[in-house]
Structure formats: structure tokens, C-alpha cells
Design a protein around this motif. Structure first.
Motif, PDB file in Angstrom:
ATOM      1  N   GLN A   1       0.854  -1.224  -0.050  1.00 53.97           N
ATOM      2  CA  GLN A   1      -0.087  -0.054   0.123  1.00 53.97           C
ATOM      3  C   GLN A   1       0.843   1.391  -0.073  1.00 53.97           C
ATOM      4  N   ASN A   2       2.053   1.024   0.763  1.00 56.83           N
ATOM      5  CA  ASN A   2       2.956   2.404   0.853  1.00 56.83           C
ATOM      6  C   ASN A   2       3.469   2.711  -0.515  1.00 56.83           C
ATOM      7  N   VAL A   3       3.981   1.494  -1.298  1.00 51.19           N
ATOM      8  CA  VAL A   3       4.620   1.546  -2.397  1.00 51.19           C
ATOM      9  C   VAL A   3       3.764   1.859  -3.666  1.00 51.19           C
ATOM     10  N   PHE A   4       2.653   1.171  -3.755  1.00 52.00           N
ATOM     11  CA  PHE A   4       1.761   1.187  -4.952  1.00 52.00           C
ATOM     12  C   PHE A   4       0.774   1.841  -4.843  1.00 52.00           C
ATOM     13  N   GLY A   5       0.136   2.333  -3.408  1.00 56.84           N
ATOM     14  CA  GLY A   5      -1.052   2.794  -3.357  1.00 56.84           C
ATOM     15  C   GLY A   5      -1.258   4.153  -4.204  1.00 56.84           C
ATOM     16  N   SER A   6      -0.117   5.023  -4.532  1.00 53.98           N
ATOM     17  CA  SER A   6      -0.375   6.214  -4.792  1.00 53.98           C
ATOM     18  C   SER A   6      -0.048   6.122  -6.627  1.00 53.98           C
ATOM     19  N   VAL A   7       0.190   4.728  -6.781  1.00 53.96           N
ATOM     20  CA  VAL A   7       0.703   4.626  -8.347  1.00 53.96           C
ATOM     21  C   VAL A   7      -0.607   4.533  -9.134  1.00 53.96           C
ATOM     22  N   SER A   8      -0.996   5.189 -10.273  1.00 53.34           N
ATOM     23  CA  SER A   8      -1.869   5.418 -10.893  1.00 53.34           C
ATOM     24  C   SER A   8      -2.171   3.893 -11.800  1.00 53.34           C
ATOM     25  N   LEU A   9      -3.147   3.414 -12.006  1.00 49.91           N
ATOM     26  CA  LEU A   9      -3.441   2.366 -13.019  1.00 49.91           C
ATOM     27  C   LEU A   9      -2.894   2.541 -14.536  1.00 49.91           C
ATOM     28  N   LYS A  10      -3.171   3.757 -14.856  1.00 50.32           N
ATOM     29  CA  LYS A  10      -2.493   4.021 -15.976  1.00 50.32           C
ATOM     30  C   LYS A  10      -0.975   4.325 -16.239  1.00 50.32           C
ATOM     31  N   HIS A  11      -0.516   4.394 -15.264  1.00 47.74           N
ATOM     32  CA  HIS A  11       1.128   4.597 -15.279  1.00 47.74           C
ATOM     33  C   HIS A  11       1.898   3.436 -15.682  1.00 47.74           C
ATOM     34  N   ALA A  12       2.699   3.843 -16.625  1.00 50.19           N
ATOM     35  CA  ALA A  12       3.384   2.802 -17.322  1.00 50.19           C
ATOM     36  C   ALA A  12       4.658   2.455 -16.496  1.00 50.19           C
ATOM     37  N   LEU A  13       5.080   1.150 -16.164  1.00 53.07           N
ATOM     38  CA  LEU A  13       6.117   0.672 -15.550  1.00 53.07           C
ATOM     39  C   LEU A  13       6.827  -0.278 -16.442  1.00 53.07           C
ATOM     40  N   SER A  14       8.368  -0.202 -16.419  1.00 52.71           N
ATOM     41  CA  SER A  14       9.247  -1.094 -17.071  1.00 52.71           C
ATOM     42  C   SER A  14       9.793  -2.161 -16.007  1.00 52.71           C
TER      43      SER A  14
ATOM     44  N   SER B   1       7.534  -0.682 -21.508  1.00 56.24           N
ATOM     45  CA  SER B   1       6.688  -0.557 -20.453  1.00 56.24           C
ATOM     46  C   SER B   1       5.201  -0.843 -20.722  1.00 56.24           C
ATOM     47  N   LEU B   2       4.766  -1.132 -19.385  1.00 55.44           N
ATOM     48  CA  LEU B   2       3.259  -1.707 -19.625  1.00 55.44           C
ATOM     49  C   LEU B   2       2.429  -0.929 -18.434  1.00 55.44           C
ATOM     50  N   PRO B   3       1.153  -0.575 -18.865  1.00 53.02           N
ATOM     51  CA  PRO B   3       0.466   0.359 -18.022  1.00 53.02           C
ATOM     52  C   PRO B   3       0.130  -0.661 -16.514  1.00 53.02           C
ATOM     53  N   LEU B   4      -0.015  -0.207 -15.441  1.00 51.89           N
ATOM     54  CA  LEU B   4      -0.075  -1.105 -14.177  1.00 51.89           C
ATOM     55  C   LEU B   4      -1.142  -1.911 -14.407  1.00 51.89           C
ATOM     56  N   ALA B   5      -2.411  -1.331 -15.083  1.00 52.86           N
ATOM     57  CA  ALA B   5      -3.488  -2.149 -14.923  1.00 52.86           C
ATOM     58  C   ALA B   5      -3.292  -3.381 -16.004  1.00 52.86           C
ATOM     59  N   LYS B   6      -2.083  -3.459 -16.554  1.00 51.46           N
ATOM     60  CA  LYS B   6      -2.071  -4.848 -17.786  1.00 51.46           C
ATOM     61  C   LYS B   6      -1.364  -5.633 -16.576  1.00 51.46           C
TER      62      LYS B   6
END
Length: 372
Positions: A188-201, A319-324
Motif C-alpha cells: 500500500q505504501n509503495v503502490f497505493g499512489s501509483v495510477s493504474l494508467k502509469h507505465a512501468l518497465s 513499459s506496460l500500464p500498471l492495469a496490464k
């Protein structure tokens, strides 16, 4: 002729006496040497046979460890899926509810929590069972050797073994629940504020997992001393912090209870040792590395990206969106907690550090007390 020989002996009486004594001494020493040599050879043969038996028993015990780990993974997986039921959330999403975003946020936290706890608990299960079964294995070896010498007092009778090994239920029960709580808070502390649309590598994902591990594994109270440094901070998820409930009884302890408490205390000492801490840390590094390898299959760069970038750059080129990423992470529990030897479990079971540590534990507890 006889008179001549007799005369010679009389003239050289002292010389003949010393010669006889010398030859007699040589004969006696020769016989004594032969006897000692035979005794040494018999002792060496007995030691070789005993070592061969112990080695065979040890290898058989390791196969039992592997089979036990695999047999317990379905129970661990079911417990995780029961407490972190992401399948229920995915079913809700299919019905297109009004609070879709809220459900996605919950799914994000539960999916990462479930896979991360799966890595932690599987690594703990592998190393903890190695300790328990090699402690028991060492005592069984001594008991078998004692039977051959007509010593009928077993160190670990079957009822004690059963009561002792049942302590693994702490990891599968209360320990797992507490670990889920701690990991969920870290996620929750690390991913809580990360948007579902935010792309991550992959590199971004690796960094996020490292941040979560720091939060889970760091000491609640930092101290400059090294008193806690040699102890695994994850120990209390595998065994209760307090003494075994049997020991809290003021009276009424049976001989079996006393023997079980002794085994549990020896196990706790092992779990708090620097060697155990290093082995568990190595397993966790391998486990999270394998988790990222599994996820990397979904982050395949195209040929142009590979040709125009280095291997390190290619890890960040896709990179992929967090939702994927969430469904990918959510499904990793089936690989991590697989009762069939998956690459993840196989890596942990075959690690040289785990094998060496198991050999050291077995050696310590299969050696008679007087020789320790």
C-alpha cells in the motif's frame, strides 16, 4: 657334533642369550604390530561403513525434504488464495459495477501482496523444513545407531517427531496471516499512489519490489548494535516469538512434551543464527529474481529495440500500464506455489547454499553429544 654345538653355546652364552631375547622381542613386536594394524584396519572399515550409512541416510532425508515441501505447497497456496481472494474481485469487474475503479485499486494491492507473500512463504517453507527435517534426521540416525548398541532410550520417538513437526502449522496459519498484514501495508505504501494508467518497465518493477522488501525486512526499531544483526527478522513468521505453548504450562508436562520443547528450542536457535539468515536471504534474492524472470516474459521488446539498445536499456525500453501488469502479477502464485517442480521451486530446492546448510545441520545433530 652335538658336543661342539654345546661347547659353542657355553663359550658364547651371553651373546646367545641376548640374541634370543632380541629375536623373541622382534617376534613379539611383530605380532603386536600385526594385531594393532588389524585393529586399525577394522576401525577404519567400521568408520567408513558408518560414514557411508550416514551419507545414505542424509541423502534419503533430503529427498524427503523435497517431497514434503512439494506436498505442502498446495496448502500454502490455498491459504493465500483464501485470505487474498483476487478471483472474487475479477468476477466483480466482469459485471461492470459502478465502483469499478475502487475494485481495481483493491485488486492492485491484493495481487501484489499475494505474489510477494507467496515468494516469502515458499522460501521460508523450503529453509524451515530443511532445518526441522535435518534435526529430526540427525536424531533418528543416532537412535538407529543406539538400537544396534542395545541402547533403548530414543532421542526422538515417533510421537515426539509428530508433535515437533506439527509446529510448521504456525507458518501456514498465524505466521502467514501476520506476514500478509505486513506485506499488504508495504505494498500500500509503495503502490497505493501509483495510477493504474502509469507505465512501468521491468526496472521500475524491480525497484518497487526492492522498496517493498526493505519495508518488510527492516527492523522495527533500528539499533546501532549488532545484537539483532545476526538474527533473521523474518523468524517470528516461522515460529512464535514466545516459547512453545507447551512450555507455558507450569506443571503437567509429559516426557514427550519436554523432548518436543527441546527440539523447538534447538530449532529456534538455528533460525536465529547468522548462517540461517544468510541462506534465507539468498533464497529470497533468488525467489524474487525468478518472479521477475516470469514477469519478463510479458515485457518482450521488439527487434528494433533490441538492435538499438543495450541489454540494460532493453529492460527499460518496454513499459506496460500498471492495469496490464496486475493480472500478470496476480497469476504468479500458480508458478510460485506449484506442487509440481516448477522452475521457481526447483531453483530453491537445488541451491548449493541450501544443500550445504542442510548438511551442516544434519552433521551437527547426527553426531553423538559427547563428541560435539
Amino acid at each position: 657334533m652335538l658336543l661342539a654345538v654345546w661347547g659353542f653355546l657355553k663359550r658364547h652364552k651371553k651373546k646367545c642369550f641376548f640374541l634370543g631375547a632380541f629375536l623373541g622381542g622382534v617376534y613379539v613386536l611383530g605380532k603386536y604390530g600385526q594385531k594393532k594394524m588389524k585393529a586399525i584396519q577394522e576401525k577404519e572399515a567400521a568408520e567408513y561403513i558408518a560414514q557411508a550409512r550416514r551419507q545414505y541416510h542424509f541423502e534419503s532425508n533430503q529427498r524427503t525434504c523435497n517431497m514434503t515441501v512439494l506436498s505442502m505447497l498446495p496448502t500454502l497456496r490455498d491459504g493465500l488464495m483464501h485470505q487474498l481472494n483476487s478471483e472474487g474481485l475479477t468476477s466483480l469487474l466482469k459485471s461492470k459495477p459502478a465502483n469499478k475503479l475502487e475494485i481495481w485499486e483493491d485488486l492492485k494491492i491484493i495481487s501484489f501482496t499475494r505474489s510477494i507473500v507467496a515468494v516469502y512463504s515458499t522460501c521460508m517453507l523450503v529453509v524451515l523444513l530443511r532445518v526441522q527435517l535435518n534435526i529430526i534426521g540427525g536424531y533418528i540416525y543416532l537412535d538407529n545407531a543406539a538400537v544396534c548398541k542395545n541402547d533403548t532410550t530414543p532421542l526422538a520417538p515417533p510421537d515426539v517427531q509428530q508433535q515437533y513437526l506439527s509446529s510448521i502449522q504456525h507458518l501456514l496459519g498465524d505466521g502467514l496471516t501476520e506476514l500478509i498484514t505486513v506485506v499488504k501495508t508495504a505494498v500500500q505504501n509503495v503502490f497505493g499512489s501509483v495510477s493504474l494508467k502509469h507505465a512501468l518497465s521491468l526496472l521500475d518493477l524491480d525497484q518497487k519490489l526492492r522498496e517493498i522488501r526493505v519495508l518488510v525486512e527492516q527492523s522495527k526499531e533500528k539499533s546501532s548494535s549488532d545484537e539483532i544483526g545476526s538474527q533473521s527478522l523474518l523468524c517470528h513468521y516461522m515460529m512464535p516469538d514466545e516459547e512453545n505453548p507447551l512450555a507455558t504450562q507450569a506443571c503437567g508436562l509429559t516426557e514427550k512434551d519436554v523432548a518436543t520443547i527441546k527440539l523447538l528450542n534447538e530449532t529456534r536457535d538455528m533460525l536465529e543464527s547468522p548462517d540461517f539468515n544468510r541462506v534465507l536471504s539468498t533464497c529470497l534474492n533468488r525467489g524474487f529474481g525468478r518472479l521477475l524472470d516470469n514477469v519478463a516474459e510479458f515485457f518482450r521488446p521488439n527487434e528494433n529495440d533490441i538492435c538499438h539498445s543495450s541489454s540494460m536499456d532493453s529492460l527499460s525500453s518496454v513499459s506496460l500500464p500498471l492495469a496490464k501488469i496486475i493480472p500478470i502479477i496476480n497469476g504468479q502464485i500458480y508458478s510460485v506455489c506449484s506442487e509440481t517442480p516448477s522452475h521457481f521451486v526447483q531453483d530453491l530446492l537445488m541451491m548449493e547454499q541450501v544443500k550445504d546448510f542442510a548438511a551442516n545441520v544434519y552433521e551437527a545433530f547426527s553426531t553423538p553429544q559427547l563428541e560435539k
